[in-house]
Motif scaffolding. Structure first.
Motif, short mmCIF file in Angstrom:
data_model
loop_
_atom_site.label_atom_id
_atom_site.label_comp_id
_atom_site.label_asym_id
_atom_site.label_seq_id
_atom_site.Cartn_x
_atom_site.Cartn_y
_atom_site.Cartn_z
N ARG A 1 15.91 5.27 8.15
CA ARG A 1 14.80 4.50 7.58
C ARG A 1 13.66 4.37 8.59
O ARG A 1 12.49 4.55 8.25
N GLU A 2 14.00 4.06 9.84
CA GLU A 2 12.97 3.90 10.86
C GLU A 2 12.25 5.22 11.13
O GLU A 2 11.04 5.25 11.30
N GLU A 3 12.98 6.31 11.13
CA GLU A 3 12.37 7.63 11.31
C GLU A 3 11.40 7.92 10.17
O GLU A 3 10.30 8.42 10.39
N GLU A 4 11.80 7.58 8.94
CA GLU A 4 10.93 7.77 7.78
C GLU A 4 9.63 6.97 7.94
O GLU A 4 8.54 7.47 7.64
N ILE A 5 9.75 5.73 8.40
CA ILE A 5 8.58 4.87 8.59
C ILE A 5 7.64 5.50 9.61
O ILE A 5 6.43 5.63 9.38
N PHE A 6 8.19 5.90 10.76
CA PHE A 6 7.34 6.47 11.82
C PHE A 6 6.71 7.79 11.38
O PHE A 6 5.55 8.05 11.71
N ASN A 7 7.44 8.60 10.66
CA ASN A 7 6.86 9.85 10.16
C ASN A 7 5.72 9.57 9.19
O ASN A 7 4.68 10.22 9.24
N ARG A 8 5.91 8.59 8.32
CA ARG A 8 4.89 8.26 7.33
C ARG A 8 3.63 7.69 7.99
O ARG A 8 2.52 8.10 7.67
N ILE A 9 3.81 6.76 8.91
CA ILE A 9 2.62 6.12 9.50
C ILE A 9 1.91 7.02 10.51
O ILE A 9 0.75 6.79 10.81
N SER A 10 2.59 8.04 11.00
CA SER A 10 1.99 8.94 11.99
C SER A 10 1.17 10.06 11.36
O SER A 10 0.39 10.71 12.05
N GLN A 11 1.32 10.24 10.06
CA GLN A 11 0.60 11.32 9.39
C GLN A 11 -0.91 11.14 9.53
O GLN A 11 -1.42 10.03 9.39
N ASN A 12 -1.57 12.22 9.83
CA ASN A 12 -3.03 12.27 9.92
C ASN A 12 -3.61 11.39 11.03
O ASN A 12 -4.78 11.01 10.96
N LEU A 13 -2.79 11.05 12.01
CA LEU A 13 -3.28 10.27 13.14
C LEU A 13 -3.12 11.08 14.42
O LEU A 13 -2.18 11.85 14.55
N LYS A 14 -4.03 10.86 15.36
CA LYS A 14 -3.90 11.48 16.67
C LYS A 14 -4.63 10.62 17.69
O LYS A 14 -5.35 9.69 17.35
N GLY A 15 -4.40 10.93 18.94
CA GLY A 15 -5.09 10.25 20.02
C GLY A 15 -4.79 8.76 20.07
O GLY A 15 -3.66 8.33 19.89
N ASN A 16 -5.84 7.99 20.30
CA ASN A 16 -5.70 6.54 20.45
C ASN A 16 -5.13 5.89 19.19
O ASN A 16 -4.32 4.96 19.29
N LYS A 17 -5.56 6.36 18.04
CA LYS A 17 -5.06 5.76 16.79
C LYS A 17 -3.56 5.95 16.66
O LYS A 17 -2.84 5.01 16.32
N LEU A 18 -3.07 7.16 16.93
CA LEU A 18 -1.64 7.43 16.84
C LEU A 18 -0.87 6.56 17.81
O LEU A 18 0.10 5.88 17.43
N HIS A 19 -1.29 6.54 19.05
CA HIS A 19 -0.60 5.74 20.08
C HIS A 19 -0.59 4.26 19.71
O HIS A 19 0.46 3.61 19.74
#
Length: 106
Positions: A64-82
């Motif tokens: 479940r936690e992996e699913e959450i992180f995969n979902r929220i990380s989509q289309n993000l990079k750099g400062n926003k992703l971090h």
């Protein structure tokens, strides 16, 4: 919301103060929405904990936690992703902690 202009070199001091006030007001609005949404999340976590109590389930669910992180990380990079990953790590940690408290676990 449009991305704020990050080149302020040509702004007067008064314009900079106005922008600072404007951006802080927008942050306050976002904080209000975050508070509302996080409060709703807590209510759901409490319900999930009760279901887990009945089922005898663990408070930790790696998939479940992996699913959450995969979902929220989509289309993000750099400062926003971090930044967003760090915030969600904290949210998930606090969610697990609340569930353990409700379930009387350490």
């Amino acid at each position: 919301m449009d991305k704020p202009e990050l080149k302020f070199d040509s702004f007067t001091e008064e314009q900079l103060k106005d922008k600072l006030y404007e951006y802080r007001s927008l942050i306050d609005q976002i904080d209000h929405e975050l508070k509302k949404n996080l409060s709703a999340r807590v209510e759901l976590i409490e319900a999930v904990a009760e279901i887990k109590r009945i089922l005898g389930s663990s408070t930790f669910d790696a998939k479940r936690e992996e699913e959450i992180f995969n979902r929220i990380s989509q289309n993000l990079k750099g400062n926003k992703l971090h930044y967003i990953q760090n915030v969600f790590e904290r949210i998930i940690d606090e969610s697990r902690s609340l569930q353990r408290k409700i379930l009387g676990r350490k």
